[in-house]
Design a protein around this motif. Structure first.
Motif, short mmCIF file in Angstrom:
data_model
loop_
_atom_site.label_atom_id
_atom_site.label_comp_id
_atom_site.label_asym_id
_atom_site.label_seq_id
_atom_site.Cartn_x
_atom_site.Cartn_y
_atom_site.Cartn_z
N ALA A 1 0.69 -1.21 0.21
CA ALA A 1 0.01 -0.09 -0.03
C ALA A 1 0.81 1.27 -0.08
CB ALA A 1 -1.05 -0.05 1.24
N LEU A 2 1.97 1.23 0.73
CA LEU A 2 2.95 2.40 0.81
C LEU A 2 3.56 2.44 -0.61
CD1 LEU A 2 4.48 2.03 4.48
CD2 LEU A 2 2.76 3.87 3.50
N ASN A 3 3.85 1.51 -1.07
CA ASN A 3 4.75 1.61 -2.31
C ASN A 3 3.73 2.27 -3.39
OD1 ASN A 3 6.95 0.38 -1.35
ND2 ASN A 3 6.37 -1.71 -1.92
N LEU A 4 2.46 1.55 -3.46
CA LEU A 4 1.52 2.21 -4.48
C LEU A 4 1.34 3.62 -4.39
CD1 LEU A 4 -0.75 -0.92 -4.85
CD2 LEU A 4 1.13 -0.20 -6.38
N ALA A 5 1.12 4.22 -3.14
CA ALA A 5 0.82 5.65 -2.70
C ALA A 5 2.00 6.19 -3.55
CB ALA A 5 0.71 5.58 -1.41
N GLY A 6 3.08 5.85 -3.11
CA GLY A 6 4.16 6.72 -3.56
C GLY A 6 4.41 6.43 -5.19
N LEU A 7 4.21 5.36 -5.71
CA LEU A 7 4.50 5.15 -7.10
C LEU A 7 3.85 5.88 -7.76
CD1 LEU A 7 5.44 1.42 -6.99
CD2 LEU A 7 6.92 3.44 -7.89
N LEU A 8 2.15 5.95 -7.41
CA LEU A 8 1.30 6.76 -8.12
C LEU A 8 0.81 7.87 -7.66
CD1 LEU A 8 -1.02 3.43 -8.57
CD2 LEU A 8 0.15 4.36 -10.42
N GLN A 9 1.56 8.39 -6.64
CA GLN A 9 1.29 9.82 -6.04
C GLN A 9 0.01 10.00 -5.83
OE1 GLN A 9 3.63 12.55 -5.26
NE2 GLN A 9 4.34 10.54 -4.76
N THR A 10 -0.81 9.07 -5.06
CA THR A 10 -2.07 9.28 -4.39
C THR A 10 -2.16 8.74 -2.99
OG1 THR A 10 -4.36 8.38 -4.57
CG2 THR A 10 -2.62 6.85 -5.18
N GLU A 11 -2.99 9.75 -2.29
CA GLU A 11 -3.09 9.69 -0.87
C GLU A 11 -4.29 8.82 -0.72
OE1 GLU A 11 -3.09 13.27 1.57
OE2 GLU A 11 -2.73 14.19 -0.34
N ASN A 12 -5.06 8.28 -1.83
CA ASN A 12 -6.18 7.77 -1.59
C ASN A 12 -6.16 6.11 -1.89
OD1 ASN A 12 -8.99 7.23 -1.73
ND2 ASN A 12 -9.66 8.49 -3.14
N VAL A 13 -5.45 5.52 -0.85
CA VAL A 13 -5.07 4.21 -0.86
C VAL A 13 -5.88 3.60 0.64
CG1 VAL A 13 -3.52 2.30 -0.75
CG2 VAL A 13 -3.00 4.24 -2.04
N ARG A 14 -6.76 2.62 0.14
CA ARG A 14 -7.43 1.77 1.25
C ARG A 14 -6.96 0.33 1.29
NH1 ARG A 14 -13.03 4.28 -1.55
NH2 ARG A 14 -11.86 6.23 -2.11
N LEU A 15 -7.30 -0.06 2.40
CA LEU A 15 -6.77 -1.27 2.96
C LEU A 15 -8.10 -2.29 2.82
CD1 LEU A 15 -4.17 -1.17 5.55
CD2 LEU A 15 -3.74 -1.09 3.11
#
Length: 206
Positions: free
Chosen positions: A93-107
């Motif tokens: 989740a942290l990786n995808l938030a950084g790679l895609l530059q989105t704060e909107n990540v949910r588990l």
């Protein structure tokens, strides 16, 4: 034999056991980590991560190392600091938030009325280390949550060499973290391509 003599002999018999307990090595605990990345600046796309599944032989807090094709060594002192599924979920989740530059990540599981644009499922097939390298084999699946349509589905294999000097838990955890980041790059690239912006994946800070 009087009672004081009996107590004396019992104490002598217990001394080796107490000494053995005193020399038991302490456990070391390790975390998977995400590399430093620019703070996300946007809210799109929204990404839902999970569920994550791992093979049953990895479903334990001890680090597992491969001896050969059919033999494993389960460490008695090197342990994960959190359940492995939870650690992988957190890091991806942290990786995808950084790679895609989105704060909107949910588990996973997320609220059905606040469903993300894309869902990411991950099934680990292998996550092994031996004296020379670490290997990660995983099937990942990206889909549009609104209509359950498939964006991408692949079986990915990543590997990294380990230092020749030693194979300690810290090096193994760091190498696994690198493999999970490489896997996250593949997932992020498929989402960026589905959005029509394949160049949107960011690199970590150096």
């Amino acid at each position: 034999m009087n009672r004081s003599l009996v107590r004396h002999w019992i104490a002598l018999l217990l001394l080796p056991l107490l000494a053995a307990c005193g020399t038991t090595p302490s456990s070391q605990h390790y975390l998977l980590t995400a590399p430093e990345a620019p703070l996300p600046q946007g809210m799109t796309p929204s990404i839902g991560v999970g569920p994550i599944t791992v093979p049953e032989y990895l479903n334990r807090d001890s680090l597992v190392k491969r001896i050969d094709s059919n033999s494993l060594a389960i460490s008695s002192t090197e342990r994960w600091a959190e359940p492995l599924e939870d650690g992988i979920l957190r890091v991806v989740a942290l990786n995808l938030a950084g790679l895609l530059q989105t704060e909107n990540v949910r588990l996973y599981p997320w609220h059905p009325k606040r469903a993300p644009d894309y869902g990411v499922k991950l099934r680990l097939v292998e996550m092994d280390s031996n004296a020379e390298r670490v290997v990660l084999v995983a099937e990942w699946f990206v889909y549009r949550v609104a209509d359950d349509s498939t964006v991408a589905r692949r079986l990915s294999k990543q590997s990294r060499p380990l230092p020749a000097t030693t194979q300690n838990g810290n090096e193994v955890a760091a190498a696994y973290s690198e493999l999970l980041y490489a896997l996250s790059q593949e997932v992020a690239a498929s989402i960026a391509e589905a959005q029509g912006n394949p160049a949107a994946v960011s690199a970590p800070s150096t």
